[in-house]
Write an enzyme that holds these catalytic residues in place. Structure first.
Site, short mmCIF file in Angstrom:
data_model
loop_
_atom_site.label_atom_id
_atom_site.label_comp_id
_atom_site.label_asym_id
_atom_site.label_seq_id
_atom_site.Cartn_x
_atom_site.Cartn_y
_atom_site.Cartn_z
CD GLU A 160 45.36 23.17 48.42
OE1 GLU A 160 44.16 23.42 48.67
OE2 GLU A 160 46.09 22.53 49.19
CG ASP A 211 47.44 22.26 43.25
OD1 ASP A 211 46.86 21.66 44.17
OD2 ASP A 211 46.85 22.74 42.26
CD GLU A 280 51.53 22.72 51.80
OE1 GLU A 280 50.64 21.94 52.16
OE2 GLU A 280 51.30 23.87 51.36
C1 XIL Z 1 46.70 22.87 56.82
C2 XIL Z 1 47.23 23.13 58.23
O1 XIL Z 1 48.30 22.27 58.47
C3 XIL Z 1 46.12 22.89 59.24
O2 XIL Z 1 46.55 23.28 60.55
C4 XIL Z 1 44.86 23.68 58.86
O3 XIL Z 1 43.82 23.35 59.74
C5 XIL Z 1 44.44 23.37 57.43
O4 XIL Z 1 45.54 23.64 56.57
N1 XIL Z 1 47.67 22.37 51.85
C6 XIL Z 1 48.12 23.61 52.24
C7 XIL Z 1 48.27 23.92 53.68
O5 XIL Z 1 48.48 24.42 51.38
O6 XIL Z 1 48.00 25.26 53.96
C8 XIL Z 1 47.39 23.04 54.52
O7 XIL Z 1 47.69 23.29 55.89
C9 XIL Z 1 47.59 21.58 54.16
C10 XIL Z 1 47.23 21.34 52.73
#
Ligand code: XIL
Length: 365
Positions: A160, A211, A280
């Site tokens: 990110e 990202d 994700e």
């Molecule tokens: C999130 C987790 O799912 C949560 O449990 C935590 O509180 C915050 O982070 N982008 C990412 C992930 O790269 O690491 C994030 O994960 C979600 C957004």
């Protein structure tokens, strides 16, 4: 019978058949549940997250090992979980090691997440003189990659780094997120430094830039320009491979996601010859920003279930078209109750771990 009457009867019959099919499609109780990893074996690896819940809930672990062949630790490999709370303290490997070992027992690959990020990172890591911060970064990357050598296949090296208001101009440095402590201390060069350090620490591991919102065209272009610039410079030194092997499109979407914008991003990254992961994926039914967290699930109505199934189905159809370039599609959460956006019902399984219409939309095609 006159042609007009015949046409009306024929059309009515067709509508009746269509309505019956629609009903059949929404009755999911008779559909066969196939392991996703089997369904997708000729396409790409299929993943989910692991978090400490998987050690206390056998049902979660069973779903994970049944359907998925790659995992990402949701939080347990992030800098604030692994690195010491105070500078000079000891690294805390226990939870991540237990996860890696459990996954090895089930022959599930592990994707590492994440080394350099503005978030979930101890303040001390980005505080001090530029030389101290540079050394903190190098030490962290070397320590973590050395520890997991041979056990983790790929890493999100930088997470990110580009802002949401990025411009698509070739001058990608202007699109960097300036509130990052790494950027504050080291300027735009921190990104290339992170990747070069990781490559030297473990030449066998695949290195990713990860990202979100890459379905926004200008942000996708900024990321593409950054990766191309860094890889071009690396190759001009005589290296045959890329420095940044791949890009992770996080894929935190809602029902409005434009499939053609996701396609746009995929095409732009194919142009520069890198691997593409969907890293994700979750698709929420309402805007949940600001109310994140598990155990807030209030259930989902059937109309939203259907819409979500359609969006998931359309996206996976797109991913299948690009199977020669996409190596991994990872879901960010198993079920609507335990995941980080539980109020938005974003998963393939409901709060009781039953497959939702979205599950069948991605597994039957
Ligand atoms: C999130 C987790 O799912 C949560 O449990 C935590 O509180 C915050 O982070 N982008 C990412 C992930 O790269 O690491 C994030 O994960 C979600 C957004």
């Amino acid at each position: 019978m006159k042609i007009k009457e015949f046409t009306v009867i024929l059309l009515s019959l067709l509508l009746l058949v269509a309505a019956t099919c629609e009903e059949a499609r929404t009755d999911i109780s008779n559909l066969e549940v196939q392991p996703l990893k089997t369904v997708y074996e000729d396409y790409f690896s299929i993943g989910n997250i692991i978090n400490p819940k998987y050690f206390s809930s056998p049902a979660h672990l069973e779903l994970l090992t049944t359907h998925f062949n790659t995992v990402t630790c949701e939080n347990d490999m992030k800098p604030d979980h692994l690195a010491p709370r105070e500078k000079g303290g000891a690294y805390r490997w226990q939870t991540a090691d237990a996860m890696v070992q459990k996954m090895a027992e089930h022959e599930i690959k592990v994707h590492g997440h994440t080394l350099v990020w503005h978030s979930q990172t101890h303040a001390w890591m980005t505080e001090g003189t530029p030389d101290e911060v540079r050394q903190n970064m190098i030490n962290h990357i070397n320590t973590v990659l050395e520890h997991f050598k041979g056990k983790v296949n790929s890493w999100d090296v930088v997470n990110e780094a580009i802002t949401d208001s990025a411009s698509g101009s070739v001058n990608w440095k202007r699109s960097l997120r300036t509130e990052s402590g790494w950027h504050r201390a080291l300027g735009a060069d921190y990104i290339e430094l992170a990747f070069r350090t990781a490559r030297a620490a473990d030449p066998d591991v695949l290195l990713y830039y990860n990202d979100y919102n890459l379905n926004t065209q200008s942000k996708a272009l900024a990321v593409r320009n950054m990766i191309k610039d860094i890889n071009d410079r690396y190759k001009a030194e005589g290296n045959e491979r890329n420095l940044i092997d791949g890009v992770g499109l996080q894929g935190h979407y809602n029902f409005e996601v434009s499939v053609s914008n996701v396609r746009f991003a995929i095409e732009k990254f194919i142009e520069i010859g890198i691997l593409i992961d969907i890293s994700e994926l979750d698709i929420e039914d309402k805007q949940t920003y600001g109310s994140w967290g598990p155990n807030k699930n209030g259930g989902m109505n059937s109309s939203d279930m259907k819409t979500q199934a359609r969006v998931y189905g359309n996206l996976f159809a797109l991913f299948r078209q690009y199977k020669d370039h996409i190596t991994r599609v990872t879901m960010w959460g198993m079920d609507d109750e335990s995941n980080w956006k539980s109020i938005g019902n974003p998963c393939l399984f409901d709060g009781s771990l039953n497959p939702k219409p979205a599950f069948f939309a991605v597994s039957i095609f």
